[in-house]
Scaffold this motif. Structure first.
Motif, PDB file in Angstrom:
ATOM      1  N   TRP A  10     -12.707   4.931  -7.629  1.00 56.50           N
ATOM      2  CA  TRP A  10     -11.806   5.902  -8.242  1.00 56.50           C
ATOM      3  C   TRP A  10     -12.209   6.153  -9.681  1.00 56.50           C
ATOM      4  CZ3 TRP A  10      -8.032   5.560 -12.171  1.00 56.50           C
ATOM      5  CH2 TRP A  10      -7.869   4.302 -12.732  1.00 56.50           C
ATOM      6  N   SER A  11     -11.827   7.311 -10.191  1.00 53.48           N
ATOM      7  CA  SER A  11     -12.022   7.677 -11.589  1.00 53.48           C
ATOM      8  C   SER A  11     -10.780   8.461 -12.013  1.00 53.48           C
ATOM      9  CB  SER A  11     -13.285   8.532 -11.754  1.00 53.48           C
ATOM     10  OG  SER A  11     -13.104   9.799 -11.135  1.00 53.48           O
ATOM     11  N   ASP A  12     -10.793   9.020 -13.205  1.00 50.12           N
ATOM     12  CA  ASP A  12      -9.602   9.723 -13.663  1.00 50.12           C
ATOM     13  C   ASP A  12      -9.307  10.996 -12.876  1.00 50.12           C
ATOM     14  OD1 ASP A  12     -11.770  11.103 -14.694  1.00 50.12           O
ATOM     15  OD2 ASP A  12     -10.786  11.575 -16.596  1.00 50.12           O
ATOM     16  N   ASP A  13     -10.267  11.516 -12.114  1.00 50.48           N
ATOM     17  CA  ASP A  13     -10.005  12.729 -11.340  1.00 50.48           C
ATOM     18  C   ASP A  13     -10.390  12.625  -9.863  1.00 50.48           C
ATOM     19  OD1 ASP A  13     -12.767  12.778 -11.564  1.00 50.48           O
ATOM     20  OD2 ASP A  13     -12.875  14.898 -12.093  1.00 50.48           O
ATOM     21  N   HIS A  14     -10.721  11.418  -9.385  1.00 50.04           N
ATOM     22  CA  HIS A  14     -11.256  11.290  -8.024  1.00 50.04           C
ATOM     23  C   HIS A  14     -10.899   9.928  -7.445  1.00 50.04           C
ATOM     24  CE1 HIS A  14     -14.917  10.764  -5.274  1.00 50.04           C
ATOM     25  NE2 HIS A  14     -14.254  11.776  -4.767  1.00 50.04           N
ATOM     26  N   ILE A  15     -10.665   9.894  -6.138  1.00 49.89           N
ATOM     27  CA  ILE A  15     -10.415   8.628  -5.450  1.00 49.89           C
ATOM     28  C   ILE A  15     -11.041   8.680  -4.065  1.00 49.89           C
ATOM     29  CG2 ILE A  15      -8.169   9.351  -4.514  1.00 49.89           C
ATOM     30  CD1 ILE A  15      -7.261   6.373  -5.065  1.00 49.89           C
ATOM     31  N   VAL A  16     -11.549   7.551  -3.613  1.00 46.32           N
ATOM     32  CA  VAL A  16     -12.095   7.413  -2.264  1.00 46.32           C
ATOM     33  C   VAL A  16     -11.493   6.154  -1.654  1.00 46.32           C
ATOM     34  CG1 VAL A  16     -14.163   7.208  -0.825  1.00 46.32           C
ATOM     35  CG2 VAL A  16     -14.275   8.473  -2.999  1.00 46.32           C
ATOM     36  N   CYS A  17     -10.876   6.317  -0.484  1.00 47.37           N
ATOM     37  CA  CYS A  17     -10.226   5.195   0.214  1.00 47.37           C
ATOM     38  C   CYS A  17     -10.744   5.101   1.647  1.00 47.37           C
ATOM     39  CB  CYS A  17      -8.713   5.402   0.248  1.00 47.37           C
ATOM     40  SG  CYS A  17      -7.960   5.518  -1.373  1.00 47.37           S
ATOM     41  N   ARG A  18     -10.397   4.018   2.286  1.00 47.98           N
ATOM     42  CA  ARG A  18     -10.746   3.781   3.688  1.00 47.98           C
ATOM     43  C   ARG A  18      -9.459   3.534   4.459  1.00 47.98           C
ATOM     44  NH1 ARG A  18     -13.328  -0.928   3.276  1.00 47.98           N
ATOM     45  NH2 ARG A  18     -11.391  -1.978   3.698  1.00 47.98           N
ATOM     46  N   ALA A  19      -9.443   4.006   5.696  1.00 46.09           N
ATOM     47  CA  ALA A  19      -8.317   3.736   6.598  1.00 46.09           C
ATOM     48  C   ALA A  19      -8.873   3.486   7.986  1.00 46.09           C
ATOM     49  CB  ALA A  19      -7.356   4.918   6.616  1.00 46.09           C
ATOM     50  N   SER A  20      -8.348   2.474   8.644  1.00 47.64           N
ATOM     51  CA  SER A  20      -8.868   2.146   9.974  1.00 47.64           C
ATOM     52  C   SER A  20      -7.782   2.016  11.027  1.00 47.64           C
ATOM     53  CB  SER A  20      -9.692   0.854   9.907  1.00 47.64           C
ATOM     54  OG  SER A  20      -8.908  -0.198   9.383  1.00 47.64           O
ATOM     55  N   ASN A  21      -6.555   2.418  10.714  1.00 44.17           N
ATOM     56  CA  ASN A  21      -5.463   2.256  11.684  1.00 44.17           C
ATOM     57  C   ASN A  21      -5.179   3.514  12.492  1.00 44.17           C
ATOM     58  OD1 ASN A  21      -4.368   3.860   9.767  1.00 44.17           O
ATOM     59  ND2 ASN A  21      -2.706   2.481   9.209  1.00 44.17           N
ATOM     60  N   ALA A  89     -14.171   7.693  15.913  1.00 39.32           N
ATOM     61  CA  ALA A  89     -14.647   6.302  15.896  1.00 39.32           C
ATOM     62  C   ALA A  89     -14.815   5.808  14.459  1.00 39.32           C
ATOM     63  CB  ALA A  89     -15.980   6.210  16.633  1.00 39.32           C
ATOM     64  N   GLY A  90     -14.590   4.520  14.285  1.00 36.74           N
ATOM     65  CA  GLY A  90     -14.799   3.887  12.994  1.00 36.74           C
ATOM     66  C   GLY A  90     -13.741   4.254  11.977  1.00 36.74           C
ATOM     67  N   PRO A  91     -13.866   3.711  10.768  1.00 37.70           N
ATOM     68  CA  PRO A  91     -12.862   3.971   9.734  1.00 37.70           C
ATOM     69  C   PRO A  91     -12.951   5.401   9.209  1.00 37.70           C
ATOM     70  CG  PRO A  91     -14.639   2.657   8.841  1.00 37.70           C
ATOM     71  CD  PRO A  91     -14.904   2.787  10.309  1.00 37.70           C
ATOM     72  N   GLY A 114     -14.806  11.034   9.339  1.00 34.50           N
ATOM     73  CA  GLY A 114     -15.016   9.863  10.176  1.00 34.50           C
ATOM     74  C   GLY A 114     -16.250   9.110   9.710  1.00 34.50           C
ATOM     75  N   ALA A 115     -16.464   7.946  10.296  1.00 34.68           N
ATOM     76  CA  ALA A 115     -17.592   7.088   9.904  1.00 34.68           C
ATOM     77  C   ALA A 115     -18.930   7.786  10.098  1.00 34.68           C
ATOM     78  CB  ALA A 115     -17.554   5.784  10.692  1.00 34.68           C
ATOM     79  N   SER A 116     -19.028   8.654  11.094  1.00 35.66           N
ATOM     80  CA  SER A 116     -20.284   9.352  11.354  1.00 35.66           C
ATOM     81  C   SER A 116     -20.472  10.549  10.429  1.00 35.66           C
ATOM     82  CB  SER A 116     -20.320   9.827  12.803  1.00 35.66           C
ATOM     83  OG  SER A 116     -19.320  10.822  12.995  1.00 35.66           O
TER      84      SER A 116
END
Length: 136
Positions: A10-21, A89-91, A114-116
């Motif tokens: 993350w930065s002041d203007d951007h975020i990257v997260c993961r979800a696998s549920n 498939a995948g997170p 997706g993961a691919s």
């Protein structure tokens, strides 16, 4: 109802997260037909909320443990790349970039893949902050 299970960057203007549920059979948004693609907007909204909380904490807000309340006011130019999230498939990789904003509203661009690398959903979202909702 937190669905993100990892903060990647993350930065002041951007975020990257993961979800696998998204493939969970007991997912709260799952219908008889599965977890529909539109649910990706909620994943993106959760990334935006986390981004706001992280930015408030970094700025040394008086009460960063209780970030500014907000709600998703609109989602625009949304394009869904899949009918069902539970088929992916995948997170999931959930990204949001703040394009503009002030102390009352924020504009984000989001991208869920997706993961691919398959695009699950993308678009823009407006978040309105600190607006009391009428109680009936």
């Amino acid at each position: 109802m937190a669905w993100l299970d990892g903060l990647l960057e993350w930065s002041d203007d951007h975020i990257v997260c993961r979800a696998s549920n998204h493939q969970d059979r007991d997912h709260p948004l799952r219908t008889a037909r599965g977890l529909l693609g539109g649910a990706a907007i909620e994943y993106a909204a959760q990334a935006m909320a986390l981004h706001g909380a992280l930015c408030a904490q970094a700025a040394g807000s008086a009460d960063s443990s209780s970030p500014e309340p907000g709600f998703l006011a609109s989602a625009r130019s949304v394009q869904l790349g899949v009918w069902r999230l539970d088929d992916v498939a995948g997170p999931l990789r959930v990204e949001a970039r703040r394009l503009a904003g002030d102390d009352r509203q924020l504009l984000y661009q989001f991208h869920v893949a997706g993961a691919s690398g398959i695009v699950v959903a993308e678009g823009r979202a407006t978040v309105v902050l600190n607006t009391p909702l009428a109680m009936k």
